[in-house]
Design a protein around this motif. Structure first.
Motif, short mmCIF file in Angstrom:
data_model
loop_
_atom_site.label_atom_id
_atom_site.label_comp_id
_atom_site.label_asym_id
_atom_site.label_seq_id
_atom_site.Cartn_x
_atom_site.Cartn_y
_atom_site.Cartn_z
N LEU A 6 -20.71 -19.78 22.35
CA LEU A 6 -21.53 -20.32 23.44
C LEU A 6 -21.20 -21.80 23.66
O LEU A 6 -21.04 -22.26 24.80
N ALA A 7 -21.06 -22.51 22.57
CA ALA A 7 -20.74 -23.95 22.66
C ALA A 7 -19.37 -24.14 23.28
O ALA A 7 -19.16 -25.04 24.10
N ASP A 8 -18.42 -23.27 22.92
CA ASP A 8 -17.06 -23.38 23.47
C ASP A 8 -17.07 -23.16 24.98
O ASP A 8 -16.43 -23.90 25.73
N LEU A 9 -17.81 -22.14 25.40
CA LEU A 9 -17.88 -21.85 26.84
C LEU A 9 -18.58 -22.98 27.60
O LEU A 9 -18.15 -23.36 28.69
N SER A 10 -19.61 -23.51 26.99
CA SER A 10 -20.34 -24.61 27.63
C SER A 10 -19.43 -25.82 27.79
O SER A 10 -19.51 -26.55 28.79
N ILE A 12 -16.14 -25.70 28.14
CA ILE A 12 -15.22 -25.40 29.25
C ILE A 12 -15.92 -25.66 30.59
O ILE A 12 -15.36 -26.27 31.49
N ALA A 13 -17.15 -25.18 30.69
CA ALA A 13 -17.90 -25.37 31.94
C ALA A 13 -18.08 -26.85 32.25
O ALA A 13 -17.97 -27.28 33.40
N ARG A 14 -18.37 -27.64 31.21
CA ARG A 14 -18.55 -29.08 31.41
C ARG A 14 -17.24 -29.71 31.92
O ARG A 14 -17.25 -30.52 32.86
N GLN A 15 -16.13 -29.29 31.33
CA GLN A 15 -14.84 -29.84 31.77
C GLN A 15 -14.52 -29.42 33.21
O GLN A 15 -13.96 -30.19 33.98
N ILE A 16 -14.87 -28.18 33.55
CA ILE A 16 -14.63 -27.72 34.92
C ILE A 16 -15.47 -28.54 35.90
O ILE A 16 -15.00 -28.93 36.97
N ARG A 17 -16.70 -28.85 35.51
CA ARG A 17 -17.53 -29.70 36.38
C ARG A 17 -16.89 -31.08 36.59
O ARG A 17 -16.89 -31.62 37.70
N ILE A 18 -16.35 -31.62 35.52
CA ILE A 18 -15.69 -32.94 35.64
C ILE A 18 -14.50 -32.82 36.60
O ILE A 18 -14.30 -33.67 37.48
N MET A 19 -13.72 -31.74 36.45
CA MET A 19 -12.56 -31.54 37.33
C MET A 19 -13.00 -31.43 38.80
O MET A 19 -12.35 -31.95 39.70
N ILE A 20 -14.12 -30.73 39.02
CA ILE A 20 -14.62 -30.56 40.39
C ILE A 20 -14.98 -31.91 41.00
O ILE A 20 -14.59 -32.24 42.12
N PHE A 47 -12.64 -16.66 31.66
CA PHE A 47 -12.34 -16.89 30.25
C PHE A 47 -12.79 -15.76 29.35
O PHE A 47 -12.38 -15.67 28.21
N ARG A 48 -13.63 -14.85 29.85
CA ARG A 48 -14.13 -13.79 29.01
C ARG A 48 -13.98 -12.41 29.60
O ARG A 48 -13.76 -11.45 28.88
N GLU A 49 -14.15 -12.32 30.92
CA GLU A 49 -14.33 -11.00 31.49
C GLU A 49 -13.06 -10.38 32.06
O GLU A 49 -12.73 -9.24 31.75
#
Lengths: 275, 311
Positions: A6-10, A12-20, A47-49
């Motif tokens: 869960l922490a790893d996915l979170s 990734i999501a945080r980094q994607i937000r920064i990229m956006i 990343f998962r599905e």
């Protein structure tokens, strides 16, 4: 899913937000609000599905994703770059002449984009068409799509909903990014789309309602989709427009407006602080 | 001359192609009996999808199916297939460069009694403005079959415009369809009559009327509308120096516009563009409508004489 995953996915999501934020801020053009609201869903899908191969984006047996709300292109581009479909260095060329990143997704320009979208309503029909084509070929791949809540006011959404429900497209899974904001204001004020569950159920869809920022809820709904034997799946994902940047959250002004330099710096500080 | 149904030729050709191409899929929007896609549907029920009355959904769905590697034909009346669905053709089909073949029937005034709502007079103008798509307007059943076969064998978007009514068979079985080549049906030296679809027959009749008045008229079947056959256009503009274009379509953006756009920049000659000018059609028998809207052989011959008499 354990706490570490869960922490790893979170992260990734945080980094994607920064990229956006960086992508839209540097090009001074783009739609931050509806990109930020979809981050967790796309993160989980890519990343998962989904069965995908960044080295071979056109593989015939790949799962497909159609961003019917094409104006959220930045979240798709950031996710594809993060997943390795192309270098994240090109993200800052968003919307510039000569860039492979058009303002709205264009499949002929960008590796990993399965359908060109932008005119609302059409992506859902295309996604249903993909599911029908794959079924005819006995190809087991799944088709995922995301529509917007404002987009749900388009008549074509309901034409496609009727087609997919009637045709029992069980390999079609659609997320509704329900942040309740469209350009002119609240969706519920302009032309309310409720009752949503009733509508989709009456069009013969399996409906799940989740918090679109909660990976566990996204995962649980998709687990049910994988076992679905009768109907296409609609996942109504309650989200927050502009999620992750305090002054963008629930702020309609950031539907289609890029942050200025000061706002970008503030947003990045917030997102970096959240590590 | 024997008359044959273009729609019938379309249905028969789809059936033949269905046997040859396993990845061929056909969509219709509750008009399979009229467009003749039902011929394909009867043998290939699994590869025929009736989308019901939802043309916009049909065309975007066709694009989605095509993006999985299929060759997809989608049919309805021209007015619903193109006019109603312009944005889906533009974005789902053309911008995606999807392998979708739009075959519209019941084009133009030839629809007859159903009247203006069903008489598509703008479909060429709309599709001609779009990148990626190729446009064919067959003038008989032979050309229809060849055009459909060509479209099936050639990746990318196509629009094929058919008539409701049977038309005289102009070509023999030996005819070969070449995209971008407009067949010369009759040579001539004084004036060139350029027609498409149902108007080709009338142009041939007009050429006979002109011959009786000692005027030598060439007739070209401009079935290959996009890409336009610029070579033959230039050749006959130079050779005859006068042109008449005739279309069962608006004069704004159709065949005449396409010819004028090219010639006005390359080799301007006196031209008359015949068709529907800023007006809707009406109910009536097709032949009566062609009289009413001045699109008969006599009207064409008269226009030819008028151009030739200009100082």
């Amino acid at each position: 899913m354990n706490e570490q995953e869960l922490a790893d996915l979170s992260e990734i999501a945080r980094q994607i937000r920064i990229m956006i934020i960086q992508m839209i801020g540097r090009s001074a053009s783009g739609h931050p609000g509806g990109s930020l609201s979809a981050v967790e869903i796309l993160t989980w899908l890519y990343f998962r599905e989904m069965n995908i191969d960044p080295q071979n984006p056109g593989r015939p047996d790949r799962d497909r994703f159609v961003l019917s709300k094409g104006h959220a292109a930045p979240v798709l581009y950031a996710t594809l770059a993060k997943r390795g479909f192309f270098s994240s260095e090109i993200l800052s060329s968003l919307r510039q002449v000569g860039s492979s990143l058009q303002g709205h997704p264009h499949r002929l320009d960008t590796p990993g984009v399965d359908a060109s979208t932008g005119s609302l309503g059409q992506g859902l029909s295309m996604a249903a068409g993909m599911a029908m084509g794959l079924k005819l070929s006995q190809n087991p791949a799944c088709v995922y799509a995301m529509i917007g809540d404002g987009e749900s006011q388009e008549g074509q959404i309901w034409e496609a909903a009727m087609t997919a429900g009637f045709r029992q497209l069980t390999d079609l899974c659609v997320f509704l990014d329900y942040n309740d904001l469209q350009i002119d204001g609240r969706v519920s004020d302009i032309k309310d789309i409720q009752p949503l569950r009733d509508k989709w159920q009456s069009f013969r869809w399996r409906v799940h309602e989740i918090n679109g920022h909660d990976f566990r809820e996204i995962a649980a709904a998709l687990a049910e989709f994988r076992h679905e034997k009768e109907k296409p799946t609609m996942i109504i994902a309650r989200t927050v427009k502009g999620k992750g940047v305090s002054f963008m959250e629930n702020n309609v002004n950031f539907h289609g407006q890029a942050p200025n330099a000061q706002e970008m710096a503030t947003a990045l500080t917030e997102l970096n602080h959240g590590r | 001359m024997a008359v044959e149904s273009l729609r019938g030729a379309y249905g028969k050709t789809l059936l033949k192609l269905g046997r040859e191409i396993p990845d061929l899929v056909v969509l219709d929007a509750d008009l399979a009996k009229s467009t003749q896609t039902q011929v394909f549907a009867k043998e290939f029920a699994g590869r025929f999808i009736d989308m019901g009355l939802a043309e916009q959904d049909m065309v975007s769905t066709a694009a989605g199916i095509a993006l999985t590697g299929k060759t997809v034909f989608a049919s309805s009346f021209c007015t619903f297939l193109v006019g109603r669905v312009f944005d889906q053709i533009r974005q789902s089909v053309c911008y995606n460069r999807a392998n979708v073949k739009l075959v519209g029937t019941h084009s133009g005034l030839g629809v007859g009694e159903d009247g203006a709502t069903h008489q598509s007079l703008e479909d060429i103008a709309l599709t001609r403005a779009l990148p990626e798509i190729r446009i064919i307007v067959p003038a008989d059943a032979v050309e229809t079959s060849l055009a459909v076969e060509y479209a099936a064998a050639t990746p990318g978007p196509f629009f094929i415009r058919l008539t409701r009514n049977n038309l005289p068979t102009l070509f023999g079985t030996e005819h070969r369809f070449i995209m971008g080549r407009a067949p010369l049906l009759r040579d001539g030296s004084d004036i060139t009559l350029i027609a498409m679809g149902a108007m080709v027959e009338k142009a041939l009749q007009a050429a006979e009327l002109l011959a009786a008045a000692q005027i030598s008229a060439a007739v070209i079947d401009f079935s290959s509308l996009k890409p336009l056959d610029e070579d033959i256009l230039l050749r006959f503009a130079k050779k005859t120096g006068h042109l008449v274009t005739i279309e069962d379509h608006s004069v704004h953006g159709g065949l005449g516009s396409a010819c004028a756009e090219f010639l006005s920049q390359q080799y301007p000659v006196p031209m008359k563009i015949m068709g529907m000018d800023n007006q809707f059609g009406r109910s009536g028998k097709p032949e009566d409508l062609y009289v009413h809207f001045k699109l008969t052989a006599a009207d064409i011959a008269g226009a030819g004489k008028e151009i030739l008499s200009r100082p």
